[in-house]
Scaffold this motif. Sequence first.
Motif, PDB file in Angstrom:
ATOM      1  N   ASP A 393      15.193  12.926  49.509  1.00  0.00           N
ATOM      2  CA  ASP A 393      13.987  12.105  49.428  1.00  0.00           C
ATOM      3  C   ASP A 393      13.509  12.015  47.976  1.00  0.00           C
ATOM      4  OD1 ASP A 393      11.599  10.799  49.785  1.00  0.00           O
ATOM      5  OD2 ASP A 393      10.532  12.593  50.497  1.00  0.00           O
ATOM      6  N   ARG A 394      13.555  10.812  47.429  1.00  0.00           N
ATOM      7  CA  ARG A 394      13.031  10.567  46.078  1.00  0.00           C
ATOM      8  C   ARG A 394      11.911   9.525  46.121  1.00  0.00           C
ATOM      9  NH1 ARG A 394      16.942  12.199  42.201  1.00  0.00           N
ATOM     10  NH2 ARG A 394      17.460  14.329  42.803  1.00  0.00           N
ATOM     11  N   THR A 395      11.293   9.360  47.289  1.00  0.00           N
ATOM     12  CA  THR A 395      10.255   8.334  47.436  1.00  0.00           C
ATOM     13  C   THR A 395       8.943   8.764  46.774  1.00  0.00           C
ATOM     14  OG1 THR A 395       9.465   9.256  49.540  1.00  0.00           O
ATOM     15  CG2 THR A 395      11.231   7.615  49.645  1.00  0.00           C
ATOM     16  N   GLY A 396       8.675  10.050  46.725  1.00  0.00           N
ATOM     17  CA  GLY A 396       7.402  10.535  46.200  1.00  0.00           C
ATOM     18  C   GLY A 396       6.238  10.307  47.150  1.00  0.00           C
ATOM     19  N   LEU A 397       6.519   9.901  48.385  1.00  0.00           N
ATOM     20  CA  LEU A 397       5.468   9.624  49.360  1.00  0.00           C
ATOM     21  C   LEU A 397       4.931  10.943  49.920  1.00  0.00           C
ATOM     22  CD1 LEU A 397       7.138   6.625  51.225  1.00  0.00           C
ATOM     23  CD2 LEU A 397       5.315   6.540  49.510  1.00  0.00           C
ATOM     24  N   ILE A 398       3.610  11.099  49.897  1.00  0.00           N
ATOM     25  CA  ILE A 398       2.956  12.331  50.327  1.00  0.00           C
ATOM     26  C   ILE A 398       2.089  12.026  51.538  1.00  0.00           C
ATOM     27  CG2 ILE A 398       1.382  14.191  49.658  1.00  0.00           C
ATOM     28  CD1 ILE A 398       2.184  13.688  46.771  1.00  0.00           C
ATOM     29  N   GLY A 399       2.026  12.965  52.475  1.00  0.00           N
ATOM     30  CA  GLY A 399       1.219  12.791  53.670  1.00  0.00           C
ATOM     31  C   GLY A 399       2.075  12.474  54.876  1.00  0.00           C
ATOM     32  N   ASN A 400       1.405  12.201  56.004  1.00  0.00           N
ATOM     33  CA  ASN A 400       2.108  11.870  57.235  1.00  0.00           C
ATOM     34  C   ASN A 400       2.067  10.363  57.483  1.00  0.00           C
ATOM     35  OD1 ASN A 400       2.578  14.549  57.518  1.00  0.00           O
ATOM     36  ND2 ASN A 400       1.281  14.840  59.323  1.00  0.00           N
ATOM     37  N   PHE A 401       3.127   9.862  58.131  1.00  0.00           N
ATOM     38  CA  PHE A 401       3.282   8.417  58.307  1.00  0.00           C
ATOM     39  C   PHE A 401       3.615   8.085  59.756  1.00  0.00           C
ATOM     40  CE2 PHE A 401       3.986   9.230  53.875  1.00  0.00           C
ATOM     41  CZ  PHE A 401       3.491   8.120  53.213  1.00  0.00           C
ATOM     42  N   ASP A 402       3.259   6.855  60.138  1.00  0.00           N
ATOM     43  CA  ASP A 402       3.727   6.251  61.381  1.00  0.00           C
ATOM     44  C   ASP A 402       4.873   5.324  60.998  1.00  0.00           C
ATOM     45  OD1 ASP A 402       1.700   7.579  62.682  1.00  0.00           O
ATOM     46  OD2 ASP A 402       0.345   5.839  62.701  1.00  0.00           O
ATOM     47  N   ILE A 403       6.054   5.597  61.543  1.00  0.00           N
ATOM     48  CA  ILE A 403       7.258   4.857  61.150  1.00  0.00           C
ATOM     49  C   ILE A 403       7.918   4.278  62.392  1.00  0.00           C
ATOM     50  CG2 ILE A 403       9.531   5.029  60.070  1.00  0.00           C
ATOM     51  CD1 ILE A 403       8.475   7.384  58.457  1.00  0.00           C
ATOM     52  N   GLU A 404       8.300   3.014  62.313  1.00  0.00           N
ATOM     53  CA  GLU A 404       9.077   2.382  63.385  1.00  0.00           C
ATOM     54  C   GLU A 404      10.137   1.496  62.747  1.00  0.00           C
ATOM     55  OE1 GLU A 404       8.553  -0.434  67.360  1.00  0.00           O
ATOM     56  OE2 GLU A 404       6.784   0.279  66.261  1.00  0.00           O
ATOM     57  N   ILE A 405      11.393   1.726  63.172  1.00  0.00           N
ATOM     58  CA  ILE A 405      12.498   0.949  62.634  1.00  0.00           C
ATOM     59  C   ILE A 405      13.507   0.705  63.748  1.00  0.00           C
ATOM     60  CG2 ILE A 405      13.587   3.095  61.805  1.00  0.00           C
ATOM     61  CD1 ILE A 405      14.946   1.471  59.652  1.00  0.00           C
ATOM     62  N   LYS A 406      14.015  -0.541  63.802  1.00  0.00           N
ATOM     63  CA  LYS A 406      15.010  -0.918  64.805  1.00  0.00           C
ATOM     64  C   LYS A 406      16.181  -1.608  64.119  1.00  0.00           C
ATOM     65  CE  LYS A 406      11.631  -1.532  68.550  1.00  0.00           C
ATOM     66  NZ  LYS A 406      11.072  -2.476  69.549  1.00  0.00           N
ATOM     67  N   TRP A 407      17.387  -1.414  64.677  1.00  0.00           N
ATOM     68  CA  TRP A 407      18.584  -2.052  64.134  1.00  0.00           C
ATOM     69  C   TRP A 407      19.605  -2.234  65.249  1.00  0.00           C
ATOM     70  CZ3 TRP A 407      17.179   2.914  63.821  1.00  0.00           C
ATOM     71  CH2 TRP A 407      18.094   3.906  64.200  1.00  0.00           C
ATOM     72  N   ASP A 408      20.622  -2.973  64.985  1.00  0.00           N
ATOM     73  CA  ASP A 408      21.633  -3.313  66.002  1.00  0.00           C
ATOM     74  C   ASP A 408      22.660  -2.184  66.099  1.00  0.00           C
ATOM     75  OD1 ASP A 408      23.205  -4.594  67.823  1.00  0.00           O
ATOM     76  OD2 ASP A 408      24.262  -5.812  66.340  1.00  0.00           O
ATOM     77  N   ALA A 409      22.601  -1.422  67.206  1.00  0.00           N
ATOM     78  CA  ALA A 409      23.574  -0.354  67.469  1.00  0.00           C
ATOM     79  C   ALA A 409      23.597  -0.102  68.968  1.00  0.00           C
ATOM     80  CB  ALA A 409      23.208   0.918  66.729  1.00  0.00           C
ATOM     81  N   PRO A 410      24.786  -0.161  69.608  1.00  0.00           N
ATOM     82  CA  PRO A 410      24.855  -0.018  71.073  1.00  0.00           C
ATOM     83  C   PRO A 410      24.451   1.372  71.554  1.00  0.00           C
ATOM     84  CG  PRO A 410      27.060  -0.054  70.115  1.00  0.00           C
ATOM     85  CD  PRO A 410      26.108  -0.412  69.010  1.00  0.00           C
ATOM     86  N   ASP A 411      24.903   2.437  70.884  1.00  0.00           N
ATOM     87  CA  ASP A 411      24.549   3.799  71.277  1.00  0.00           C
ATOM     88  C   ASP A 411      24.870   4.738  70.122  1.00  0.00           C
ATOM     89  OD1 ASP A 411      27.380   4.435  71.414  1.00  0.00           O
ATOM     90  OD2 ASP A 411      27.389   3.472  73.383  1.00  0.00           O
ATOM     91  N   TRP A 412      24.603   6.039  70.334  1.00  0.00           N
ATOM     92  CA  TRP A 412      24.793   7.025  69.276  1.00  0.00           C
ATOM     93  C   TRP A 412      26.256   7.183  68.889  1.00  0.00           C
ATOM     94  CZ3 TRP A 412      21.140   9.079  66.275  1.00  0.00           C
ATOM     95  CH2 TRP A 412      21.478  10.153  65.457  1.00  0.00           C
ATOM     96  N   LYS A 413      27.157   7.027  69.861  1.00  0.00           N
ATOM     97  CA  LYS A 413      28.587   7.185  69.578  1.00  0.00           C
ATOM     98  C   LYS A 413      29.144   6.024  68.765  1.00  0.00           C
ATOM     99  CE  LYS A 413      29.679  10.054  73.610  1.00  0.00           C
ATOM    100  NZ  LYS A 413      30.504  10.165  74.836  1.00  0.00           N
ATOM    101  N   HIS A 414      28.551   4.831  68.915  1.00  0.00           N
ATOM    102  CA  HIS A 414      29.010   3.653  68.177  1.00  0.00           C
ATOM    103  C   HIS A 414      27.918   3.270  67.164  1.00  0.00           C
ATOM    104  CE1 HIS A 414      31.118   3.621  72.066  1.00  0.00           C
ATOM    105  NE2 HIS A 414      32.133   3.154  71.374  1.00  0.00           N
ATOM    106  N   ARG A 415      27.883   4.009  66.087  1.00  0.00           N
ATOM    107  CA  ARG A 415      26.819   3.836  65.108  1.00  0.00           C
ATOM    108  C   ARG A 415      27.083   2.621  64.208  1.00  0.00           C
ATOM    109  NH1 ARG A 415      25.960  10.194  63.317  1.00  0.00           N
ATOM    110  NH2 ARG A 415      26.600  11.062  65.327  1.00  0.00           N
TER     111      ARG A 415
END
Length: 449
Positions: A393-415
């Motif tokens: 982590d080189r973002t320098g972001l301090i504190g707690n965050f609410d994060i939501e991110i989505k991307w195209d992936a069928p399942d954990w085995k097929h990343r």
Amino acid sequence: RDTHIAEEVTQAVFIILAQKAARISDNAHLTGWLFQTTRFAAIAEIRASARRQQQTEDFQMQAELQQPASDPVWEQMAPLLDEALSTLGEKDRQAVLLRFFENKSLAEVGTYLKTNQNTAGRRVTRALEKLRQSFLKRGVATTTIVIGTAISAHSVHAAPITLTTSISAAAMTQGTAALGSTLPIVKGALKLMAWTKIKLAVVVGAGLLLATGTTIVTVKQIQEHRTYPWQTNPLRIDVLDQVPPQVRIVPTKFPKPGSEGLTKADGRTLGIGYSAEQLIEFVYYGNPFRTIISTKLPEGRYDFISNFPSGSKEALQLAAKKKFGVVGRHEMRETDVLLLNVKRSGAQGLKLTDASTEKSSARTGAGIYLSRNRPISWLEGFLENYLEVPVIDRTGLIGNFDIEIKWDAPDWKHRNPDALKRALLDQLGLELVPSREPIDMLIVERVKN
């Protein structure tokens, strides 16, 4: 090395002798019978003592407090001698016992074994060579002359007169005059003797079936497969308070276990279904992507527990060292990494948590990462696990965050790493930049003799 237990075991052996005297074959050698029965009685007492023990001190401390032996060669051989002797053939073992435990001459050994002096000498020499090879496999390099001399000098000690008297009284009454602590040893040794006979009968019977050529059978090795009350699936953390303090690493009892572990705040821990690599990483605070293993680890999966009041992780490290023959250490190593940087501020998917929010949560799935009231380090850990590359982590972001991110992936085995990186930039304004940096790595290597 416990005089009291040694006396109880000795008394138990002679009680068994008194009980079985009429059934012992006239062709049997008493020395060999006494050796085997003493071994069974000692094993029975060791197992019973382990079950009775409610509080166990850190065994590393015990090792450090042991008094040093005057003979370093004997100190190495002593813990291995009984097991090595038990692997010899009956006549070879009898020759060693007569020659070195009873200090018989080769002529006397020949008489006992119904052969001549020269043959007895060759048998003793051959048996010592087998013992030497057995010690060598366990890391003790020595010579047959040293082995014979050490056994003669250290293995036999005279029994106290008071013990002789109590043994005689107990044997004459076949145990009714024995102390209460001796009788469980007698019962445990008799069970082991009976079990040994059963195993021998089954193996001989299977051999006869195979020899006929008329039946195809699979003979499985008969062995004790002990399980423990803490081996539960699913895991229950209350077990750590219910079983005596102990440290164990044993083959898993479950046919297809998934790795699962629990650790209390005080360090007491247990796990089910860990591979050797996972277990080593766990006890040395590593992870698969920041670990270098320089030696081959055994296959299979293991269950483990370490629930000492203090030093549980250290005790588990020592147990892993003994079980797998490896140790771990942390070292700064330059390696390929991904640097997590801020590319664009104010992205919709990355928000500082509202100060009034108290609850925190995290969830991952097929193409989704969602966390509430968590620091950036949680995202960093997820990215490292998903991409299987160390992430810094080189973002320098301090504190707690609410994060939501989505991307195209069928399942954990097929990343889909590329889709995740694009979504990371588009939705969070963060990017991953390849680099080569010195980071803390776990180095796993074989123990040096």
